[in-house]
Design an enzyme around this catalytic site. Structure first.
Site: not given
Length: 670
Positions: A409-411, A413
């Protein structure tokens, strides 16, 4: 003259023929026997035995006795020597010869060697005189007499222990209470007593009856039922209050940390037939205990030690050879059991995992998986029903999660940001205009769109994109980077590369598809969706880049005399870009609009990144969500935590995870 020559030749021929008629000497016969002995041709050796020896033992008995003894003690490098004298010995008794020999061999109990005499007697066979061996059991071993048997006993080594960095036991040898029952003391209603005990011990009455049905059981003999965790004093008190049930302290493998470290420690169990077949040449036997999971499995070779053996005569108990056992090695790991327990307590009741590293040394401080199990049950005894409940649980409590891969997920980014800054596809202050909650590159995407977590901001730079976790920004960034540069950048972070680590860790992967041909997949990958898969361990290691001037530390598990970092990937991010991303990650936590701001920790500054990974195969599908948070403290950095909780869709997503991680930071940093 001719007559005299002929006469001399006849005399010489008579002498030669007379000499030949005597047959082989005992020395020659023994040389033949010794040659067969060294080749272990026992059936041919039997032909050399005297009539008296053959009367006492058939060829089959003789051959099998040698074979069984030599096989049981694992004879190798057998060397029997007899040096035939240059001149025939002067024997007082012309029908008996005593010939000295020496024997050396290697056995599982060490070297064996001895010297003694072999006695040959002259006997008639097939109407001819010959020499035969007056064999007796002492020729196998001098201590062996008629009717004796050679036995082998294994001397078990002590299995090495596993300790955490502070010397607390993770897997140790200890005295633990064992519940035993004396069948003859169960009272007037034994079935009722057994039923009560079974309920307390989480067993069935059949489990107890199977122990009591062994053929060696007698009314007044204690029968072991199961070991019990020493900490469970209330259970011990209740069970031993029943008629016939008692406690005895016995040696056992013990896991003091219980459920919190189960997937880390693993457990030992009886060797299986398949394992024994594979490992029979490494000293394992049918009674061996072997590491089945976790560190017990990983460090099996070093923990198990080496068995000693004693070869002895059964009747006299006289030792032929003995080698002592070599105890297993104690291993100290970098784990902090208190931190391990704190993380487990935060995950308890959920399905999830956490990994903690020291971000400046690479020490592994914790590896936690939930739901868990009590590893002591595998050693102490577990009912078939209890095992089935664990094995059939859909959340897979028997399987560790910290070494598996998941959608980050967004980790992810922060990693996309690092690749984008390096390639020049991202300029930190450059603003992207993003309007609305969804976006697609163009009509060629059909109905597929990318959705933002928050649509508050229409002007978005790198800082704002990380603080508000903007999916559209990072999808566009991945497209700007391009498939080849994106893939290369991730490989510099260790993707598609096996982590050199004692505990097997699944390899993180970018995609099973061609990113160059799948534009939507590339865009989704930019914000940690698509087909990107990372292990919690790798994700934690990747974030060490931001505290080590752009170099990624290699996680390690065994304690060193002095904590010393090893570089896994050197200078994969420039110090300037590292500083930019780290500053933004601090704002993710410290900025009131940051996705990881609440709850605010007083006097503790963290940097980090939240993530919510959607698990679905189509845009229309309503899938589950996994919540992530990666956090690290900034003042004297000493703790970096990656935590993931499964199925958080209706529980706040990553916001369900953030307070759990912060609570651990708060407790640990005190």
């Amino acid at each position: 003259m001719k007559k005299s020559c002929i006469l001399a030749a006849i005399v010489l021929l008579i002498i030669v023929l007379g000499a030949c008629s005597k047959g082989p000497t005992p020395e020659e016969r023994f040389q033949e026997y010794v040659s067969l002995w060294n080749e272990q041709k026992f059936n041919e050796m039997y032909d050399f035995l005297s009539a008296d020896a053959k009367n006492k033992m058939t060829e089959k008995e003789f051959t099998e006795r040698y074979k069984k003894i030599y096989q049981s003690i694992e004879v190798s490098n057998l060397k029997v020597t007899y040096d035939k004298p240059e001149e025939e010995a002067d024997r007082g008794d012309e029908k008996k010869a005593s010939l000295p020999y020496a024997l050396k061999m290697e056995t599982l109990a060490g070297p064996v060697e001895f010297k003694q005499d072999a006695v040959f007697v002259q006997e008639e066979a097939d109407k001819e005189e010959n020499w035969f061996l007056a064999w007796n059991p002492s020729m196998i071993f001098p201590q062996l007499k008629e009717g004796d048997a050679v036995r082998v006993s294994e001397i078990k080594p002590l299995r090495g222990s596993i300790f955490d960095k502070y010397g607390n036991g993770i897997a140790i040898q200890a005295k633990v209470p064992e519940i035993q029952v004396v069948p003859g003391q169960l009272g007037d209603n034994p079935e009722k007593v057994k039923a009560e005990a079974a309920k307390l011990l989480n067993l069935s009455v059949e489990d107890i009856d199977s122990k009591l049905s062994a053929n060696w059981v007698k009314p007044n003999v204690s029968v072991p039922i199961m070991k019990v965790d020493p900490a469970n004093k209330e259970l011990l008190k209740k069970v031993t209050s029943l008629p016939g049930f008692q406690k005895a302290d016995v040696d056992s493998r013990y896991y003091p940390q219980g459920e919190s470290s189960a997937h880390l420690s693993g457990y030992v169990g009886s060797i299986s037939a398949e394992q024994l077949e594979d490992l029979k040449d490494k000293g394992y036997t049918s009674t061996s205990q072997i590491g089945k999971a976790g560190l017990e499995y990983v460090y099996e070779e070093r923990l198990r030690g080496k068995s000693g053996y004693r070869i002895f005569i059964d009747s006299s108990n006289e030792t032929i050879a003995e080698t002592p056992a070599k105890n297993g090695e104690d291993i100290t790991v970098t784990i902090d059991s208190d931190l391990q327990k704190q993380l487990y307590n935060q995950l308890k009741g959920d399905s999830g995992t956490a990994v903690a590293l020291h971000p400046k040394t690479g020490e592994t401080l914790a590896m936690v998986s939930s739901p868990s199990y009590n590893p002591n049950q595998f050693v102490f005894g577990m009912s078939s029903a209890a095992y089935s409940a664990l094995a059939e649980n859909p959340q897979k409590p028997l399987s560790a999660k910290f070494n598996k891969t998941f959608s980050p997920g967004s980790t992810f980014k922060a990693i996309t940001a690092a690749v984008g800054l390096k390639t020049g596809a991202i300029e930190p202050e450059a603003v992207k205009k993003i309007n609305g909650p969804t976006w697609q590159k163009g009509p060629e995407w059909g109905k597929y769109t990318i959705t933002r977590v928050s649509e508050t901001y229409s002007s978005v730079n790198l800082e704002r994109a990380l603080v508000s976790s903007d999916n559209i920004y990072f999808a566009q960034a991945a497209l700007d980077i391009g498939p080849e540069a994106f893939k290369k950048g991730l490989e510099e972070f260790g993707f598609s590369e096996e982590i050199d680590y004692p505990f097997p860790i699944a390899t993180s992967s970018i995609s099973t598809s061609d990113l160059a041909a799948e534009e939507i997949l590339l865009a989704d990958s930019g914000y940690g969706q698509g087909e990107v898969q990372m292990s919690p361990m790798h994700l934690a290691a990747a974030y060490t880049v931001f505290l080590n001037e752009g170099s990624m530390l290699k996680p390690y598990l065994e304690k060193k005399d002095q904590p010393a970092p090893e570089i896994w990937k050197e200078a994969i991010v420039s110090p300037e870009n590292t500083s930019i991303i780290l500053s933004d990650l601090i704002k993710v936590v410290e900025d009131p609009t940051g996705t990881a701001h609440e709850p605010k920790l007083p006097n503790i500054m963290l940097a980090g990144k939240t993530g919510t990974a959607e698990l679905k195969t189509t845009k229309e599908e309503i899938g589950k969500e996994n919540g992530w948070f990666v956090g690290m403290n900034m003042e004297n950095p000493e703790l970096l935590i990656t935590m993931m909780v499964e199925d958080v869709k209706d529980r706040g997503g990553s916001h369900y995870v953030v307070p759990k991680v912060k609570q651990v930071f708060s407790s640990y940093l005190k």
